[in-house]
Motif scaffolding. Structure first.
Motif, PDB file in Angstrom:
ATOM      1  N   UNK A 101       0.834  -1.304   0.055  1.00 13.25           N
ATOM      2  CA  UNK A 101      -0.192   0.027  -0.088  1.00 13.25           C
ATOM      3  C   UNK A 101       0.769   1.109   0.012  1.00 13.25           C
ATOM      4  N   UNK A 102       2.143   1.252   0.827  1.00 12.32           N
ATOM      5  CA  UNK A 102       2.947   2.407   0.814  1.00 12.32           C
ATOM      6  C   UNK A 102       3.607   2.800  -0.660  1.00 12.32           C
ATOM      7  N   UNK A 103       4.054   1.597  -1.264  1.00 14.17           N
ATOM      8  CA  UNK A 103       4.669   1.778  -2.457  1.00 14.17           C
ATOM      9  C   UNK A 103       3.601   2.339  -3.295  1.00 14.17           C
ATOM     10  N   UNK A 104       2.348   1.857  -3.522  1.00 19.78           N
ATOM     11  CA  UNK A 104       1.271   2.165  -4.333  1.00 19.78           C
ATOM     12  C   UNK A 104       1.050   3.767  -4.096  1.00 19.78           C
ATOM     13  N   UNK A 105       0.824   4.272  -2.941  1.00 24.02           N
ATOM     14  CA  UNK A 105       0.384   5.441  -2.345  1.00 24.02           C
ATOM     15  C   UNK A 105       1.521   6.405  -2.925  1.00 24.02           C
ATOM     16  N   UNK A 106       2.873   6.084  -2.530  1.00 23.01           N
ATOM     17  CA  UNK A 106       3.933   6.909  -2.817  1.00 23.01           C
ATOM     18  C   UNK A 106       4.124   7.226  -4.463  1.00 23.01           C
ATOM     19  N   UNK A 107       4.112   6.072  -5.006  1.00 24.84           N
ATOM     20  CA  UNK A 107       4.456   6.246  -6.398  1.00 24.84           C
ATOM     21  C   UNK A 107       3.313   6.948  -7.280  1.00 24.84           C
ATOM     22  N   UNK A 108       1.853   6.607  -6.868  1.00 24.55           N
ATOM     23  CA  UNK A 108       0.851   7.024  -7.456  1.00 24.55           C
ATOM     24  C   UNK A 108       0.685   8.470  -7.294  1.00 24.55           C
ATOM     25  N   UNK A 109       1.094   9.160  -6.312  1.00 22.50           N
ATOM     26  CA  UNK A 109       1.277  10.656  -5.902  1.00 22.50           C
ATOM     27  C   UNK A 109       2.450  11.251  -6.518  1.00 22.50           C
ATOM     28  N   UNK A 110       3.273  10.706  -6.543  1.00 23.80           N
ATOM     29  CA  UNK A 110       4.768  11.005  -7.165  1.00 23.80           C
ATOM     30  C   UNK A 110       4.529  11.298  -8.652  1.00 23.80           C
ATOM     31  N   UNK A 111       3.971  10.473  -9.309  1.00 23.74           N
ATOM     32  CA  UNK A 111       3.867  10.512 -10.926  1.00 23.74           C
ATOM     33  C   UNK A 111       2.641  11.444 -11.239  1.00 23.74           C
ATOM     34  N   UNK A 112       2.866  11.941 -12.464  1.00 24.58           N
ATOM     35  CA  UNK A 112       1.841  12.912 -13.044  1.00 24.58           C
ATOM     36  C   UNK A 112       0.681  11.920 -13.524  1.00 24.58           C
ATOM     37  N   UNK A 113      -0.216  12.681 -14.019  1.00 23.02           N
ATOM     38  CA  UNK A 113      -1.437  11.932 -14.443  1.00 23.02           C
ATOM     39  C   UNK A 113      -2.844  12.432 -13.830  1.00 23.02           C
ATOM     40  N   UNK A 114      -2.709  13.182 -12.752  1.00 23.93           N
ATOM     41  CA  UNK A 114      -3.908  13.990 -12.279  1.00 23.93           C
ATOM     42  C   UNK A 114      -4.170  15.455 -12.875  1.00 23.93           C
ATOM     43  N   UNK A 115      -5.266  15.596 -13.332  1.00 31.36           N
ATOM     44  CA  UNK A 115      -5.445  16.831 -13.936  1.00 31.36           C
ATOM     45  C   UNK A 115      -4.939  18.017 -13.174  1.00 31.36           C
ATOM     46  N   UNK A 116      -4.925  18.332 -12.086  1.00 32.80           N
ATOM     47  CA  UNK A 116      -4.304  19.259 -11.368  1.00 32.80           C
ATOM     48  C   UNK A 116      -2.729  19.595 -11.391  1.00 32.80           C
ATOM     49  N   UNK A 117      -2.160  18.390 -12.091  1.00 29.76           N
ATOM     50  CA  UNK A 117      -0.536  18.369 -12.313  1.00 29.76           C
ATOM     51  C   UNK A 117      -0.523  19.017 -13.732  1.00 29.76           C
ATOM     52  N   UNK A 118      -1.372  19.102 -14.547  1.00 26.40           N
ATOM     53  CA  UNK A 118      -0.901  19.308 -15.903  1.00 26.40           C
ATOM     54  C   UNK A 118      -0.357  20.647 -16.229  1.00 26.40           C
ATOM     55  N   UNK A 119      -0.745  21.738 -15.567  1.00 22.32           N
ATOM     56  CA  UNK A 119      -0.326  23.002 -15.830  1.00 22.32           C
ATOM     57  C   UNK A 119       0.299  23.549 -14.571  1.00 22.32           C
TER      58      UNK A 119
END
Length: 162
Positions: A135-153
């Motif tokens: 769960x920690x690996x998934x949460x940390x990686x998913x948060x670090x990587x782009x892919x969320x609309x708010x991270x696109x600009x």
């Protein structure tokens, strides 16, 4: 536990080889959060996961701490599991935050850890900390990587310097 550069390298290899377990959990977590917040969140693949782990372990100061948390969670077991609930949650949340990076991503990963953790269950033969590790690996990686609309600009809150 004695952490050496060799131990860090071993944990790096172990965590890289965990892509087949962690990547589906990342994508499931992104789907769940995307549905919750009404947005489409891009999935990741094994290559993005492994690249993220390479970046995390390239930072030696971060790598030694990440490796120690991984090793602790891999081996942490408490008879009956429940009495150890707090410590594996604490270690998992901290690992998720370290993987994500600096604030605000760190806090988002810590919160996301709990979302991923309730969706992850190890089997009786695994150490109590094993599912918290995934769960920690998934949460940390998913948060670090782009892919969320708010991270696109760029952030609308960023001020122009003089």
């Amino acid at each position: 536990m004695h952490v050496t550069p060799a131990v860090v390298a071993q944990e790096y290899e172990w965590v890289r080889d965990r892509a087949d377990v962690v990547v589906p959990l990342v994508n499931e977590t992104r789907d769940h959060l995307g549905d919750t917040f009404g947005v489409d969140v891009a999935h990741i693949d094994g290559s993005a996961y492994r690249d993220t782990m390479a970046a995390v372990f390239a930072d030696g100061d971060r790598a030694v701490n990440v490796a120690a948390l991984i090793r602790l969670l891999r081996t942490l077991d408490v008879e009956g599991d429940y009495p150890g609930f707090v410590v594996d949650e604490l270690l998992g949340r901290e690992l998720a935050g370290m993987l994500a990076g600096d604030q605000p991503l760190r806090l988002l990963a810590e919160a996301t850890f709990h979302v991923a953790d309730v969706r992850t269950h190890g089997d009786e033969s695994e150490a109590a900390g094993a599912d918290d590790l995934d769960a920690a690996l998934a949460a940390g990686v998913q948060t670090r990587l782009p892919g969320w609309p708010w991270q696109e600009g760029p952030s609308p809150f960023a001020l122009e310097g003089e």
